[in-house]
Design a protein around this motif. Structure first.
Motif, short mmCIF file in Angstrom:
data_model
loop_
_atom_site.label_atom_id
_atom_site.label_comp_id
_atom_site.label_asym_id
_atom_site.label_seq_id
_atom_site.Cartn_x
_atom_site.Cartn_y
_atom_site.Cartn_z
N GLY A 67 0.61 -1.08 0.44
CA GLY A 67 0.11 0.32 0.03
C GLY A 67 0.56 0.97 0.09
N GLU A 68 1.96 1.16 -0.38
CA GLU A 68 2.86 2.54 -0.73
C GLU A 68 3.07 2.77 -1.90
N PHE A 69 2.58 2.49 -3.33
CA PHE A 69 2.43 3.20 -3.94
C PHE A 69 1.29 3.83 -4.90
N SER A 70 1.67 5.06 -4.94
CA SER A 70 0.82 5.29 -5.32
C SER A 70 0.89 6.46 -6.65
N LEU A 71 -0.45 6.23 -7.91
CA LEU A 71 0.18 6.47 -8.92
C LEU A 71 -0.03 8.25 -9.46
N GLY A 72 -1.20 8.64 -9.08
CA GLY A 72 -1.56 10.35 -9.03
C GLY A 72 -0.11 11.11 -9.26
N PRO A 73 0.59 11.18 -8.35
CA PRO A 73 1.61 11.80 -7.96
C PRO A 73 2.35 11.87 -8.97
N ILE A 74 2.86 10.46 -9.62
CA ILE A 74 4.47 9.85 -10.38
C ILE A 74 3.42 10.72 -11.94
N LEU A 75 2.09 10.77 -11.69
CA LEU A 75 1.39 11.12 -13.20
C LEU A 75 1.61 12.49 -13.64
#
Length: 410
Positions: free
Chosen positions: A388-396
């Motif tokens: 649960g430590e991965f977030s795609l929104g900030p990467i985009l």
């Protein structure tokens, strides 16, 4: 004295009852009958699978037909051609003599030619005092006249079958395209498949039914095998279209309410809550942090936003990227090009979901040389997603901001 015409082949070649039957049929040709030799040849080429002859055998027959001076073959003319093997080989594009003899035997056995062998096996013609051919030894083309209707009928049957097969394949292709796009629309728009349904969750069942039908399609199939599959797909396409139509009608009944809801949903297009609704809802409801894999985009991220962040992936699409299905197909190609192993790709899809895994591949491609090992990088993100430590929104957003910065400094 009338010249005697032999009915048996020269040398060690055997005579079969089929050969005798062929000669009997040839002797019954109507004198008034006229056929176009190249039209009959075309019919034979079309029906070759039914006649048991190959393309090479037909090239020999084509060469033999060129030795008959007239385009029309009649029932009263002498239709024996008598080229030497050397002449015939030249017109058959240099076919070796041994191969030539083998294909001539095939044409005779198929009842397309009749051997009229001379006493010494040579092919020649004997002329009378007026210079007219009195007797010829070679290959008799009479069967092309006698069996012309048969050849044309066989060709017509095969062409009809090919057309019917083409039509059913076109029907399947259209149904597959319609169903896949309608399902994608249903998921992206959150259309419930039934009254009180949950939209995307129910659409996965529809998609599973669609895949179960498509998986029945063999790579090579007859019309009879494809027709029931086409019927199933047509019925499913009608059912899915009815779902969308019902939803549209219900929206018209409550147009004001729907417009208000859409206004609220679009009021904060750039907020991180809108970018990652699945994470927010999962934590609020106490659900497991791992996203479930899906074959279609859940609509968490607008396709236009993803392409704005990762425009390089468009260069690898066959016909551009206009929907999520195109994006997923292109990501699979890019994955292989980047050297990401099938196991790493499958694991990422299982943990992140097919859509998010594809978006990550697009981001990796966009960053180019900044990432040494695409496979290792993807595995690292997969491990973070598991806990649960991965977030795609900030990467985009970082990708988009980086591109905007590059444009400003350019």
């Amino acid at each position: 004295m009338e010249p005697y015409q032999s009915t048996t082949p020269f040398g060690q070649r055997s005579l079969t009852l089929a050969h005798v039957a062929t000669q009997i049929v040839a002797s019954s040709r109507a004198p008034e009958k006229v056929v176009h030799k190249w039209k009959i040849f075309h019919a034979i080429c079309t029906a070759r699978s039914r006649l048991g002859v190959s393309e090479r055998s037909l090239s020999v027959l084509n060469a033999l037909l060129t030795f008959h001076p007239e385009t029309a073959l009649t029932g009263e003319d002498d239709l024996v051609v008598f080229p030497s093997n050397h002449q015939l080989s030249l017109r058959a594009h240099g076919m070796p003599a041994s191969t030539l003899r083998r294909h001539l035997a095939v044409l005779v056995d198929a009842g397309l030619l009749i051997r009229r062998d001379s006493p010494n096996g040579k092919r020649y013609a004997r002329k009378d005092s007026a210079g007219e051919i009195e007797l010829a030894f070679g290959f008799d083309l009479s069967q092309l006249v006698v069996r012309s209707e048969e050849f044309e009928s066989l060709a017509a049957d095969i062409e009809a079958e090919a057309r019917a097969l083409k039509l059913v394949r076109e029907r399947i292709t259209l149904c597959r395209r319609d169903i896949s796009k309608m399902i994608a629309t249903g998921i992206e728009e959150g259309v419930p498949t039934r009254r009180g349904g949950q939209g995307p969750a129910d659409w996965q069942k529809v998609h599973a039914a669609f895949r179960s039908i498509v998986d029945q399609i063999p790579r090579t199939a007859t019309k009879q095998e494809l027709e029931p599959i086409a019927e199933e797909l047509s019925q499913l396409a009608d059912d899915v279209l009815n779902i969308l139509k019902t939803h549209i009608k219900s929206e018209h009944l409550s147009a004001n309410e729907s417009q208000t809801e859409r206004h609220i949903q679009n009021s904060k297009p750039n907020s991180l809550i809108d970018l990652e609704p699945s994470l927010r809802e999962g934590r609020a409801a106490g659900a497991e942090p791992k996203p479930q894999p899906t074959r279609f985009a859940e609509g968490s991220y607008p396709l236009g936003m993803v392409l704005s962040a990762c425009p390089d992936i468009i260069d690898y699409a066959k016909g551009g990227i206009s929907n999520w299905r195109d994006f997923l197909a292109t990501a699979a190609v890019v994955r292989s090009m980047l050297g990401i192993s099938p196991s790493a790709w499958e694991e990422a899809q299982t943990v992140m979901g097919e859509t998010q895994a594809a978006i990550v591949v697009g981001c990796i491609l966009q960053r180019g040389n900044a990432i040494r090992s695409a496979g290792g990088y993807l595995r690292g993100l997969t491990r973070k997603a598991e806990v649960g430590e991965f977030s795609l929104g900030p990467i985009l957003m970082a990708q988009i901001n980086s591109r905007l910065q590059e444009k400003r400094t350019a």
